[in-house]
Design an enzyme around this catalytic site. Structure first.
Site, short mmCIF file in Angstrom:
data_model
loop_
_atom_site.label_atom_id
_atom_site.label_comp_id
_atom_site.label_asym_id
_atom_site.label_seq_id
_atom_site.Cartn_x
_atom_site.Cartn_y
_atom_site.Cartn_z
N LYS A 11 0.83 -1.21 0.00
CA LYS A 11 0.00 0.00 0.00
C LYS A 11 0.86 1.26 0.00
CE LYS A 11 -2.12 -1.05 3.92
NZ LYS A 11 -1.47 -2.33 4.25
N ARG A 86 -10.32 0.59 7.90
CA ARG A 86 -10.11 -0.86 8.03
C ARG A 86 -11.09 -1.54 8.98
NH1 ARG A 86 -3.71 -1.48 9.09
NH2 ARG A 86 -3.52 0.56 8.15
N ARG A 125 11.78 -6.41 5.76
CA ARG A 125 11.81 -5.01 6.16
C ARG A 125 12.33 -4.87 7.60
NH1 ARG A 125 6.41 -1.60 5.79
NH2 ARG A 125 5.89 -2.84 7.62
N ARG A 131 10.95 -1.51 11.96
CA ARG A 131 9.66 -1.00 12.42
C ARG A 131 9.21 -1.84 13.61
NH1 ARG A 131 4.75 0.12 8.19
NH2 ARG A 131 3.48 -1.02 9.70
N ARG A 142 -1.38 -8.95 12.92
CA ARG A 142 -1.88 -7.92 11.98
C ARG A 142 -2.62 -8.57 10.81
NH1 ARG A 142 3.76 -5.51 11.09
NH2 ARG A 142 2.87 -4.36 9.32
P1 AP5 Z 1 4.69 -1.59 2.08
O1 AP5 Z 1 4.53 -0.79 0.85
O2 AP5 Z 1 5.19 -0.94 3.29
O3 AP5 Z 1 3.30 -2.36 2.40
P2 AP5 Z 1 2.07 -1.86 3.22
O4 AP5 Z 1 0.88 -2.54 2.64
O5 AP5 Z 1 2.06 -0.37 3.30
O6 AP5 Z 1 2.40 -2.53 4.62
P3 AP5 Z 1 2.34 -1.94 6.09
O7 AP5 Z 1 3.20 -2.82 6.92
O8 AP5 Z 1 2.57 -0.48 6.12
O9 AP5 Z 1 0.81 -2.22 6.40
P4 AP5 Z 1 0.05 -2.20 7.74
O10 AP5 Z 1 -1.36 -2.08 7.32
O11 AP5 Z 1 0.36 -3.34 8.62
O12 AP5 Z 1 0.67 -0.93 8.50
P5 AP5 Z 1 0.19 0.58 8.65
O13 AP5 Z 1 1.40 1.41 8.71
O14 AP5 Z 1 -0.86 0.92 7.69
O15 AP5 Z 1 5.60 -2.85 1.72
C1 AP5 Z 1 5.99 -3.78 2.72
C2 AP5 Z 1 7.39 -4.33 2.42
O16 AP5 Z 1 7.34 -5.06 1.21
C3 AP5 Z 1 8.44 -3.23 2.21
O17 AP5 Z 1 9.66 -3.68 2.71
C4 AP5 Z 1 8.47 -3.05 0.69
O18 AP5 Z 1 9.70 -2.59 0.25
C5 AP5 Z 1 8.18 -4.48 0.22
N1 AP5 Z 1 7.46 -4.53 -1.05
C6 AP5 Z 1 6.49 -3.67 -1.50
N2 AP5 Z 1 6.04 -4.05 -2.72
C7 AP5 Z 1 6.74 -5.17 -3.05
C8 AP5 Z 1 6.73 -6.04 -4.19
N3 AP5 Z 1 5.90 -5.83 -5.24
N4 AP5 Z 1 7.54 -7.12 -4.18
C9 AP5 Z 1 8.38 -7.34 -3.12
N5 AP5 Z 1 8.45 -6.55 -2.01
C10 AP5 Z 1 7.64 -5.48 -1.98
O19 AP5 Z 1 -0.47 0.54 10.10
C11 AP5 Z 1 0.36 0.32 11.22
C12 AP5 Z 1 -0.48 0.30 12.49
O20 AP5 Z 1 -1.09 1.58 12.66
C13 AP5 Z 1 -1.63 -0.68 12.53
O21 AP5 Z 1 -1.21 -1.97 12.93
C14 AP5 Z 1 -2.53 -0.03 13.57
O22 AP5 Z 1 -2.01 -0.21 14.87
C15 AP5 Z 1 -2.39 1.44 13.21
N6 AP5 Z 1 -3.37 1.84 12.19
C16 AP5 Z 1 -3.13 2.29 10.94
N7 AP5 Z 1 -4.26 2.56 10.29
C17 AP5 Z 1 -5.27 2.27 11.15
C18 AP5 Z 1 -6.68 2.30 11.04
N8 AP5 Z 1 -7.30 2.72 9.91
N9 AP5 Z 1 -7.40 1.93 12.14
C19 AP5 Z 1 -6.80 1.53 13.28
N10 AP5 Z 1 -5.47 1.45 13.44
C20 AP5 Z 1 -4.71 1.82 12.37
MG MG Z 2 2.19 1.05 4.85
#
Ligand code: AP5
Ligand code: MG
Length: 185
Positions: A11, A86, A125, A131, A142
């Site tokens: 994402k 979400r 990562r 992280r 998660r």
């Molecule tokens: P990346 O692009 O970072 O993927 P992502 O989908 O953004 O993954 P996240 O870990 O950020 O998702 P998440 O939903 O768990 O965390 P968020 O920060 O939103 O890519 C991941 C890895 O893969 C990287 O190393 C990248 O380089 C690699 N990669 C990417 N594309 C690739 C490809 N095509 N091939 C190979 N490798 C690839 O949320 C974190 C926390 O915040 C949550 O757990 C929660 O506590 C809180 N939070 C956030 N939003 C909410 C919400 N709406 N409600 C409640 N709590 C929330």
């Molecule tokens: Mg992300």
């Protein structure tokens, strides 16, 4: 537009590219929380308790933060939300915000990948950025929350006819190309 998908589906990686290409603002709730954790704000102190465990930050806190962010005046031609909504309660809240501004969602893009690929990416990562929520137990939690709560959000947007699924497996450029094709379609 929304980007929705399990942890590690790309994402953030793709939101950065696509938002530049379309010249719209990308808004990641995870990034806003992490900036607050780093800055040791009250919001950050509250959010950190949940994030480190891989739990969702409570809807009341998250919804208010998104409402505030969407009321800023830099949104211009549109925005791309990464990682929100979400839960179903967040969908309802976003509907309300958009209705007030006479805005509507054009498109919800769901990035897909199987759980083992996602765990592999996030453990990769962990070695690079450290992280605090990238360790195997928390990653799996998660993923469980995504399946338990966020898939219902995906189903809701599918019912509304604005959801497109995009295969998230492949090179980053390749996935970006699929997203652009889906947007153009
Ligand atoms: P990346 O692009 O970072 O993927 P992502 O989908 O953004 O993954 P996240 O870990 O950020 O998702 P998440 O939903 O768990 O965390 P968020 O920060 O939103 O890519 C991941 C890895 O893969 C990287 O190393 C990248 O380089 C690699 N990669 C990417 N594309 C690739 C490809 N095509 N091939 C190979 N490798 C690839 O949320 C974190 C926390 O915040 C949550 O757990 C929660 O506590 C809180 N939070 C956030 N939003 C909410 C919400 N709406 N409600 C409640 N709590 C929330
Ligand atoms: Mg992300």
């Amino acid at each position: 537009m929304l980007f929705i998908g399990p942890p590690g589906s790309g994402k953030g990686t793709q939101a950065e590219r696509i938002s530049e290409r379309l010249d719209v603002v990308a808004i990641s709730t995870g990034d806003i929380f992490r900036a607050n954790v780093k800055g040791e704000t009250a919001l950050g102190v509250e959010a950190k308790k949940y994030m480190d465990a891989g739990d969702f930050v409570p809807d009341s806190v998250t919804n208010k933060m998104v409402r505030d962010r969407l009321s800023e005046d830099d949104l211009g031609t549109g925005f791309l939300l990464d990682g929100y909504p979400r839960t179903i309660a967040q969908v309802d809240h976003l509907d309300e915000i958009l209705a007030t501004g006479e805005e509507k969602l054009d498109l919800v893009l769901q990035l897909t990948a199987d759980d083992e690929e996602l765990v592999h990416r996030l453990l990769g990562r962990a070695k690079e950025t450290g992280r605090s929520d990238d360790n195997e137990a928390v990653i799996r939690h998660r993923l469980d929350l995504y399946h338990e709560q966020t898939e219902a959000v995906v189903a809701k947007y599918a019912e509304r006819g604005i959801l497109t699924q995009v295969d998230g497996i492949g090179a980053v450029d390749e996935v970006a190309g699929r997203l652009i094709a889906a947007i153009e379609a």
